[in-house]
Write an enzyme that holds these catalytic residues in place. Structure first.
Site, PDB file in Angstrom:
ATOM      1  N   SER A 159       0.770  -1.246  -0.055  1.00 29.66           N
ATOM      2  CA  SER A 159      -0.193  -0.027   0.010  1.00 29.66           C
ATOM      3  C   SER A 159       0.958   1.238   0.017  1.00 29.66           C
ATOM      4  CB  SER A 159      -0.891   0.030   1.218  1.00 29.66           C
ATOM      5  OG  SER A 159      -1.624   1.224   1.463  1.00 29.66           O
ATOM      6  N   TYR A 172      -2.064  -0.201  10.252  1.00 29.13           N
ATOM      7  CA  TYR A 172      -1.926  -0.705   8.856  1.00 29.13           C
ATOM      8  C   TYR A 172      -0.794  -0.229   8.135  1.00 29.13           C
ATOM      9  CZ  TYR A 172      -3.535  -1.201   4.117  1.00 29.13           C
ATOM     10  OH  TYR A 172      -3.868  -1.645   2.702  1.00 29.13           O
ATOM     11  N   THR A 175       2.302  -2.202   9.038  1.00 30.56           N
ATOM     12  CA  THR A 175       2.468  -3.527   8.448  1.00 30.56           C
ATOM     13  C   THR A 175       2.780  -3.590   7.225  1.00 30.56           C
ATOM     14  OG1 THR A 175       0.040  -3.561   8.017  1.00 30.56           O
ATOM     15  CG2 THR A 175       0.620  -4.482  10.344  1.00 30.56           C
ATOM     16  N   LYS A 176       2.181  -2.595   6.460  1.00 35.51           N
ATOM     17  CA  LYS A 176       2.740  -2.254   4.804  1.00 35.51           C
ATOM     18  C   LYS A 176       4.158  -1.878   4.910  1.00 35.51           C
ATOM     19  CE  LYS A 176      -1.253  -3.920   3.320  1.00 35.51           C
ATOM     20  NZ  LYS A 176      -1.372  -5.070   2.838  1.00 35.51           N
TER      21      LYS A 176
END
Length: 268
Positions: A159, A172, A175-176
């Protein structure tokens, strides 16, 4: 010393095959709906054999039936990517059924949008275990199979949040960012073993995940459109080309790359 490259001496007919995925066995985590299901349909229509996977048995059964109705050679294997055992069983099941695995697309993901100071411990764990731990598990077991067969392609769904600061996406984004580094590290480690590892990094896409804000009139949505130079979200079909390219022989010298497909967001 003379090196022979995989695509050297390609003739006129070979150029069509260069971008082809016909006959490849493609396993996609998180493919019972959304981007994963769309990718499965695209690869299947181009002649690939598809292994669908999700933790949601009902959705998985429905997706398998839909693809089979389209004439796609498909099987579904339930797997929760948070489980080491499930990920191992997913890959072994694919190999047992089709004899090999050529492409692993690590795609299962979850997001919860909220202020960084408001995440609960369980929310952090669920996002990290799905988006990062699950990617490693799937890549690990896929690589073991690919090493035995002489190579393959692993594609991570990353992402723009993995490299840019976007409010509301603290966990998020973490993690990306991890997925990006995992991609680069695995690519370097396995480069001379015939396994390519790359990532596609979507911007804002018409693909709402569990936990994502679904109000199209929200401040989050307005911000997304304002920060995307093309001033719109990407359509699911606009991601087919990048994944097909990275899975195909056309990308035989491409590894460790993060391919941004974001309407210009990362460049602005």
């Amino acid at each position: 010393m003379t090196h022979t490259t995989p695509n050297s001496g390609v003739g006129p007919e070979g150029y069509r095959e260069l971008f082809g995925v016909d006959g490849k066995v493609v396993c996609i985590s998180g493919s019972s709906r959304g981007l994963g299901k769309s990718l499965a349909t695209c690869f299947g229509k181009l002649g690939a054999t598809i292994v669908l996977s999700s933790h949601n048995s009902e959705e998985l059964t429905e997706a398998e039936a839909e693809l089979a109705h389209l004439g796609i050679n498909v099987c579904a294997i339930r797997a929760d990517v948070q489980s080491h055992g499930d990920c191992g069983a997913l890959i072994s099941g694919a190999v047992d059924r089709f004899g090999r695995i050529d492409v692993m697309i690590c795609n299962a993901g979850i997001d919860i949008i909220k202020p960084a100071q408001c995440y609960e411990e369980a929310e952090w764990d669920e996002i990290v275990d799905t988006n990062l731990r699950g990617y490693y598990y799937c890549a690990k077991f896929a690589a073991r199979a690919m090493l035995d067969q002489g190579g393959g392609s692993i594609i991570m769904t990353s992402s723009v949040a993995g490299s840019l600061g976007i409010p509301g996406l603290a966990v998020y984004a973490a993690t990306k960012g991890g997925v990006n580094q995992l991609t680069r590290t695995l690519a370097v480690e396995w480069a001379n073993k015939g396994i390519r590892v790359n990532a596609v990094a979507p911007g804002f896409i018409n693909n709402f995940m569990d936990g994502a804000h679904q109000n199209i009139d929200s401040s989050y949505q307005r911000r997304a459109l304002a920060l995307t130079p093309m001033q719109r979200r990407g359509d699911l079909t606009e991601y087919f080309g990048p994944y097909i390219f990275l899975a195909s022989s056309a990308a035989s010298f491409v590894t460790g790359e993060i391919l941004y497909v974001d309407g210009g967001y990362a460049a602005s």
